[in-house]
Motif scaffolding. Sequence first.
Motif, PDB file in Angstrom:
ATOM      1  N   SER A  49       0.824  -1.217   0.000  1.00  0.00           N
ATOM      2  CA  SER A  49       0.000   0.000   0.000  1.00  0.00           C
ATOM      3  C   SER A  49       0.855   1.263   0.000  1.00  0.00           C
ATOM      4  N   VAL A  50       1.769   1.334  -0.965  1.00  0.00           N
ATOM      5  CA  VAL A  50       2.641   2.500  -1.122  1.00  0.00           C
ATOM      6  C   VAL A  50       2.574   2.971  -2.568  1.00  0.00           C
ATOM      7  N   LYS A  51       3.105   4.163  -2.822  1.00  0.00           N
ATOM      8  CA  LYS A  51       3.185   4.721  -4.170  1.00  0.00           C
ATOM      9  C   LYS A  51       4.608   4.552  -4.682  1.00  0.00           C
ATOM     10  N   VAL A  52       4.775   3.893  -5.830  1.00  0.00           N
ATOM     11  CA  VAL A  52       6.083   3.626  -6.422  1.00  0.00           C
ATOM     12  C   VAL A  52       6.350   4.637  -7.532  1.00  0.00           C
ATOM     13  N   LEU A  53       7.526   5.273  -7.480  1.00  0.00           N
ATOM     14  CA  LEU A  53       7.909   6.223  -8.513  1.00  0.00           C
ATOM     15  C   LEU A  53       8.690   5.563  -9.643  1.00  0.00           C
ATOM     16  N   LYS A  54       9.635   4.681  -9.286  1.00  0.00           N
ATOM     17  CA  LYS A  54      10.535   4.120 -10.294  1.00  0.00           C
ATOM     18  C   LYS A  54      10.975   2.728  -9.869  1.00  0.00           C
ATOM     19  N   VAL A  55      11.227   1.862 -10.851  1.00  0.00           N
ATOM     20  CA  VAL A  55      11.729   0.516 -10.600  1.00  0.00           C
ATOM     21  C   VAL A  55      12.955   0.289 -11.482  1.00  0.00           C
ATOM     22  N   ARG A  56      14.035  -0.138 -10.852  1.00  0.00           N
ATOM     23  CA  ARG A  56      15.243  -0.535 -11.593  1.00  0.00           C
ATOM     24  C   ARG A  56      15.483  -2.012 -11.319  1.00  0.00           C
ATOM     25  N   THR A  57      15.881  -2.764 -12.341  1.00  0.00           N
ATOM     26  CA  THR A  57      16.092  -4.197 -12.168  1.00  0.00           C
ATOM     27  C   THR A  57      17.510  -4.572 -12.579  1.00  0.00           C
ATOM     28  N   ALA A  58      17.994  -5.678 -12.020  1.00  0.00           N
ATOM     29  CA  ALA A  58      19.315  -6.211 -12.370  1.00  0.00           C
ATOM     30  C   ALA A  58      19.256  -7.726 -12.259  1.00  0.00           C
ATOM     31  N   ASN A  59      19.800  -8.394 -13.270  1.00  0.00           N
ATOM     32  CA  ASN A  59      19.908  -9.845 -13.236  1.00  0.00           C
ATOM     33  C   ASN A  59      21.228 -10.206 -12.568  1.00  0.00           C
ATOM     34  N   MET A  60      21.159 -10.966 -11.495  1.00  0.00           N
ATOM     35  CA  MET A  60      22.339 -11.344 -10.732  1.00  0.00           C
ATOM     36  C   MET A  60      22.699 -12.791 -11.045  1.00  0.00           C
ATOM     37  N   HIS A  61      23.956 -13.048 -11.305  1.00  0.00           N
ATOM     38  CA  HIS A  61      24.412 -14.388 -11.615  1.00  0.00           C
ATOM     39  C   HIS A  61      24.803 -15.101 -10.325  1.00  0.00           C
ATOM     40  N   GLY A  62      24.459 -16.382 -10.227  1.00  0.00           N
ATOM     41  CA  GLY A  62      24.767 -17.158  -9.038  1.00  0.00           C
ATOM     42  C   GLY A  62      26.256 -17.393  -8.889  1.00  0.00           C
ATOM     43  N   LYS A  63      26.724 -17.439  -7.650  1.00  0.00           N
ATOM     44  CA  LYS A  63      28.147 -17.617  -7.372  1.00  0.00           C
ATOM     45  C   LYS A  63      28.533 -19.090  -7.471  1.00  0.00           C
ATOM     46  N   MET A  64      29.785 -19.322  -7.795  1.00  0.00           N
ATOM     47  CA  MET A  64      30.322 -20.674  -7.767  1.00  0.00           C
ATOM     48  C   MET A  64      30.658 -21.019  -6.314  1.00  0.00           C
ATOM     49  N   LYS A  65      30.228 -22.172  -5.873  1.00  0.00           N
ATOM     50  CA  LYS A  65      30.498 -22.629  -4.513  1.00  0.00           C
ATOM     51  C   LYS A  65      31.228 -23.962  -4.568  1.00  0.00           C
ATOM     52  N   ARG A  66      32.058 -24.201  -3.570  1.00  0.00           N
ATOM     53  CA  ARG A  66      32.832 -25.424  -3.519  1.00  0.00           C
ATOM     54  C   ARG A  66      32.503 -26.181  -2.243  1.00  0.00           C
ATOM     55  N   VAL A  67      32.244 -27.482  -2.391  1.00  0.00           N
ATOM     56  CA  VAL A  67      32.017 -28.362  -1.255  1.00  0.00           C
ATOM     57  C   VAL A  67      32.963 -29.534  -1.432  1.00  0.00           C
ATOM     58  N   GLY A  68      34.042 -29.532  -0.659  1.00  0.00           N
ATOM     59  CA  GLY A  68      35.056 -30.575  -0.828  1.00  0.00           C
ATOM     60  C   GLY A  68      35.750 -30.430  -2.177  1.00  0.00           C
ATOM     61  N   LYS A  69      35.752 -31.520  -2.953  1.00  0.00           N
ATOM     62  CA  LYS A  69      36.384 -31.482  -4.270  1.00  0.00           C
ATOM     63  C   LYS A  69      35.446 -30.981  -5.362  1.00  0.00           C
ATOM     64  N   SER A  70      34.164 -31.057  -5.114  1.00  0.00           N
ATOM     65  CA  SER A  70      33.210 -30.732  -6.171  1.00  0.00           C
ATOM     66  C   SER A  70      32.802 -29.257  -6.128  1.00  0.00           C
ATOM     67  N   PHE A  71      32.452 -28.759  -7.306  1.00  0.00           N
ATOM     68  CA  PHE A  71      32.005 -27.380  -7.454  1.00  0.00           C
ATOM     69  C   PHE A  71      30.534 -27.373  -7.852  1.00  0.00           C
ATOM     70  N   GLY A  72      29.840 -26.339  -7.436  1.00  0.00           N
ATOM     71  CA  GLY A  72      28.449 -26.157  -7.820  1.00  0.00           C
ATOM     72  C   GLY A  72      28.194 -24.682  -8.022  1.00  0.00           C
ATOM     73  N   GLN A  73      27.008 -24.361  -8.499  1.00  0.00           N
ATOM     74  CA  GLN A  73      26.670 -22.967  -8.742  1.00  0.00           C
ATOM     75  C   GLN A  73      25.318 -22.662  -8.121  1.00  0.00           C
ATOM     76  N   GLN A  74      25.250 -21.521  -7.439  1.00  0.00           N
ATOM     77  CA  GLN A  74      23.973 -21.070  -6.900  1.00  0.00           C
ATOM     78  C   GLN A  74      23.090 -20.599  -8.052  1.00  0.00           C
ATOM     79  N   SER A  75      21.799 -20.528  -7.812  1.00  0.00           N
ATOM     80  CA  SER A  75      20.846 -20.125  -8.842  1.00  0.00           C
ATOM     81  C   SER A  75      21.004 -18.651  -9.182  1.00  0.00           C
ATOM     82  N   ASP A  76      20.754 -18.320 -10.451  1.00  0.00           N
ATOM     83  CA  ASP A  76      20.683 -16.929 -10.864  1.00  0.00           C
ATOM     84  C   ASP A  76      19.391 -16.330 -10.316  1.00  0.00           C
ATOM     85  N   TRP A  77      19.395 -15.024 -10.037  1.00  0.00           N
ATOM     86  CA  TRP A  77      18.224 -14.369  -9.497  1.00  0.00           C
ATOM     87  C   TRP A  77      18.160 -12.938 -10.005  1.00  0.00           C
TER      88      TRP A  77
END
Length: 96
Positions: A49-77
Amino acid sequence: MKDMFSIIKKPCLTEKALGLQEINNQVVVKVDPRANKIEIKDAVEKLFSVKVLKVRTANMHGKMKRVGKSFGQQSDWKKAIVTLAEGNKIDFLEKI
């Protein structure tokens, strides 16, 4: 994509986002990657219930994460920086 609860995922509560909220009257939220600026604006106005003047957006890439020997990637958001009209305020920390 019409449901406002599926567009707005959760608030982004980082130091930078909280600084924007205090200084520039802007809030940062994580949104669905397929949502556009018009849908984000309508969802924020209806949910908080507010008045919005402007919206800016940015696509963020997921970071690479390491667990032991294996690598994985977090989701993009996608994040949206929403500028609110003077006198309007959304306080996410108050709800916690």
